[in-house]
Design a protein around this motif. Sequence first.
Motif, PDB file in Angstrom:
ATOM      1  N   UNK A  51      -0.882  -5.054   4.384  1.00 56.25           N
ATOM      2  CA  UNK A  51      -0.215  -4.780   2.935  1.00 56.25           C
ATOM      3  C   UNK A  51       0.566  -3.768   2.969  1.00 56.25           C
ATOM      4  N   UNK A  52       0.233  -2.584   3.326  1.00 55.93           N
ATOM      5  CA  UNK A  52       0.940  -1.496   3.433  1.00 55.93           C
ATOM      6  C   UNK A  52       2.362  -1.580   4.353  1.00 55.93           C
ATOM      7  N   UNK A  53       1.845  -2.258   5.257  1.00 59.17           N
ATOM      8  CA  UNK A  53       3.146  -2.315   6.315  1.00 59.17           C
ATOM      9  C   UNK A  53       4.227  -3.297   5.764  1.00 59.17           C
ATOM     10  N   UNK A  54       3.904  -4.269   5.051  1.00 56.06           N
ATOM     11  CA  UNK A  54       4.780  -5.378   4.475  1.00 56.06           C
ATOM     12  C   UNK A  54       5.530  -4.778   3.352  1.00 56.06           C
ATOM     13  N   UNK A  55       4.891  -4.041   2.385  1.00 53.35           N
ATOM     14  CA  UNK A  55       5.532  -3.404   1.091  1.00 53.35           C
ATOM     15  C   UNK A  55       6.500  -2.330   1.794  1.00 53.35           C
ATOM     16  N   UNK A  56       6.347  -1.447   2.614  1.00 55.16           N
ATOM     17  CA  UNK A  56       7.021  -0.741   3.216  1.00 55.16           C
ATOM     18  C   UNK A  56       8.230  -1.304   3.847  1.00 55.16           C
ATOM     19  N   UNK A  57       8.053  -2.263   4.907  1.00 53.66           N
ATOM     20  CA  UNK A  57       9.007  -2.876   5.572  1.00 53.66           C
ATOM     21  C   UNK A  57      10.074  -3.609   4.569  1.00 53.66           C
ATOM     22  N   UNK A  58       9.641  -4.106   3.571  1.00 55.90           N
ATOM     23  CA  UNK A  58      10.388  -4.901   2.701  1.00 55.90           C
ATOM     24  C   UNK A  58      11.384  -3.753   1.914  1.00 55.90           C
ATOM     25  N   UNK A  59      11.108  -2.618   1.770  1.00 59.68           N
ATOM     26  CA  UNK A  59      11.882  -1.632   1.124  1.00 59.68           C
ATOM     27  C   UNK A  59      12.805  -0.950   2.234  1.00 59.68           C
ATOM     28  N   UNK A  60      12.464  -1.044   3.491  1.00 56.81           N
ATOM     29  CA  UNK A  60      13.317  -0.410   4.629  1.00 56.81           C
ATOM     30  C   UNK A  60      14.402  -1.345   4.828  1.00 56.81           C
ATOM     31  N   UNK A  61      14.309  -2.719   4.792  1.00 58.85           N
ATOM     32  CA  UNK A  61      15.509  -3.505   5.228  1.00 58.85           C
ATOM     33  C   UNK A  61      16.494  -3.548   4.311  1.00 58.85           C
ATOM     34  N   UNK A  62      16.139  -3.162   3.092  1.00 56.72           N
ATOM     35  CA  UNK A  62      17.010  -3.133   2.156  1.00 56.72           C
ATOM     36  C   UNK A  62      17.782  -1.947   1.659  1.00 56.72           C
ATOM     37  N   UNK A  63      17.383  -0.799   2.693  1.00 55.96           N
ATOM     38  CA  UNK A  63      17.913   0.630   2.336  1.00 55.96           C
ATOM     39  C   UNK A  63      17.932   1.270   3.875  1.00 55.96           C
ATOM     40  N   UNK A 193       9.207   3.196   8.996  1.00 55.65           N
ATOM     41  CA  UNK A 193      10.062   2.443  10.118  1.00 55.65           C
ATOM     42  C   UNK A 193       9.264   1.333  10.668  1.00 55.65           C
ATOM     43  N   UNK A 194       8.305   1.096  10.374  1.00 52.61           N
ATOM     44  CA  UNK A 194       7.453  -0.393  10.495  1.00 52.61           C
ATOM     45  C   UNK A 194       7.088  -0.130  12.103  1.00 52.61           C
ATOM     46  N   UNK A 195       6.574   0.975  12.681  1.00 51.30           N
ATOM     47  CA  UNK A 195       6.053   1.006  14.083  1.00 51.30           C
ATOM     48  C   UNK A 195       4.703   1.193  14.093  1.00 51.30           C
ATOM     49  N   UNK A 196       3.901   1.682  12.948  1.00 49.63           N
ATOM     50  CA  UNK A 196       2.453   1.948  13.150  1.00 49.63           C
ATOM     51  C   UNK A 196       1.995   1.243  11.824  1.00 49.63           C
ATOM     52  N   UNK A 197       0.494   1.084  11.846  1.00 47.43           N
ATOM     53  CA  UNK A 197      -0.155   0.615  10.811  1.00 47.43           C
ATOM     54  C   UNK A 197      -0.709   1.981  10.178  1.00 47.43           C
ATOM     55  N   UNK A 198      -1.030   1.837   8.897  1.00 50.30           N
ATOM     56  CA  UNK A 198      -1.591   2.908   8.402  1.00 50.30           C
ATOM     57  C   UNK A 198      -2.736   3.534   9.037  1.00 50.30           C
ATOM     58  N   UNK A 199      -3.720   2.809   9.403  1.00 45.81           N
ATOM     59  CA  UNK A 199      -4.872   3.422  10.327  1.00 45.81           C
ATOM     60  C   UNK A 199      -4.640   4.172  11.532  1.00 45.81           C
ATOM     61  N   UNK A 200      -3.400   3.516  12.060  1.00 41.29           N
ATOM     62  CA  UNK A 200      -2.940   4.454  13.322  1.00 41.29           C
ATOM     63  C   UNK A 200      -2.610   5.886  12.969  1.00 41.29           C
ATOM     64  N   UNK A 201      -2.051   6.064  11.770  1.00 41.03           N
ATOM     65  CA  UNK A 201      -1.573   7.311  11.284  1.00 41.03           C
ATOM     66  C   UNK A 201      -2.815   8.136  10.997  1.00 41.03           C
ATOM     67  N   UNK A 202      -3.563   7.598  10.087  1.00 39.10           N
ATOM     68  CA  UNK A 202      -4.960   8.229   9.924  1.00 39.10           C
ATOM     69  C   UNK A 202      -5.721   8.765  11.077  1.00 39.10           C
ATOM     70  N   UNK A 203      -5.765   7.630  12.108  1.00 35.82           N
ATOM     71  CA  UNK A 203      -6.401   8.056  13.257  1.00 35.82           C
ATOM     72  C   UNK A 203      -6.073   9.326  13.998  1.00 35.82           C
ATOM     73  N   UNK A 204      -4.644   9.169  14.142  1.00 41.64           N
ATOM     74  CA  UNK A 204      -4.106  10.377  14.696  1.00 41.64           C
ATOM     75  C   UNK A 204      -4.253  11.800  14.090  1.00 41.64           C
ATOM     76  N   UNK A 205      -4.426  11.739  12.615  1.00 40.70           N
ATOM     77  CA  UNK A 205      -4.559  12.954  12.115  1.00 40.70           C
ATOM     78  C   UNK A 205      -5.957  13.407  12.082  1.00 40.70           C
TER      79      UNK A 205
END
Length: 233
Positions: A51-63, A193-205
Amino acid sequence: MRTTATPPKSRTPFARPSGAGVLLGVLAVLSAVLLALVAAEWSPLLAYDREVADVLHAKAVNDPGFVHLNRVLTDWVWDPWAMRAMLALITGWLLWRGDRLLAGWVVVTAVVGTLLQQGLKAAVGRERPRWQDPVDSAHYAAFPSGHAMTAVVAFGLLLWLLRRFGATAPVWRAAVAVAAVSVVGVGLTRLYLGVHWFSDVLGGCLFGAALVALSAILYARCGSGRGRRGSRV
């Protein structure tokens, strides 16, 4: 003949964990739980990631202009090599002032962070988001985010060293602000930029913070004589 009663032996109380120890325990548990959920492909987590990825990617392709800004930030400002360059400067400063042990400790912590990150990527083997119209690309497995973990390790070590050397309040506040903006920023750029899932970023932190906490505790206990006697973790 009068006998003297032997006083009962006092029980040795259990040592209470320090604040750093409690923090490490919490981070370790959260990291392990997230790792297990990702590895098990827990449906609610995957659904939220999507869900997070889809919302952000939709914004990215238009900007495309904002996409370009995010690519500059992720490739130059918060790139893992930029974080390592910062640690190299810190290490050089420690060597200049003659603190070779602490300089080595910083280098070892950074190297362990990279090895842990790559080991987890290989073990989990999680695929990155795939798009018909991608705005950026990345290599290697997704979990955990290498950008996020490297940034947390680098800035975590910086803040730890500032505490050890008694940084003034203005310097400390400025460093905390820069660290917070950088960690949040690097996570947002990777998601946008659509290269990670939210849980990837959370896991890295989480893994990065746990590693810094562990490194600080080990140094305080066995790194030096100063660490063994009342030095700040």
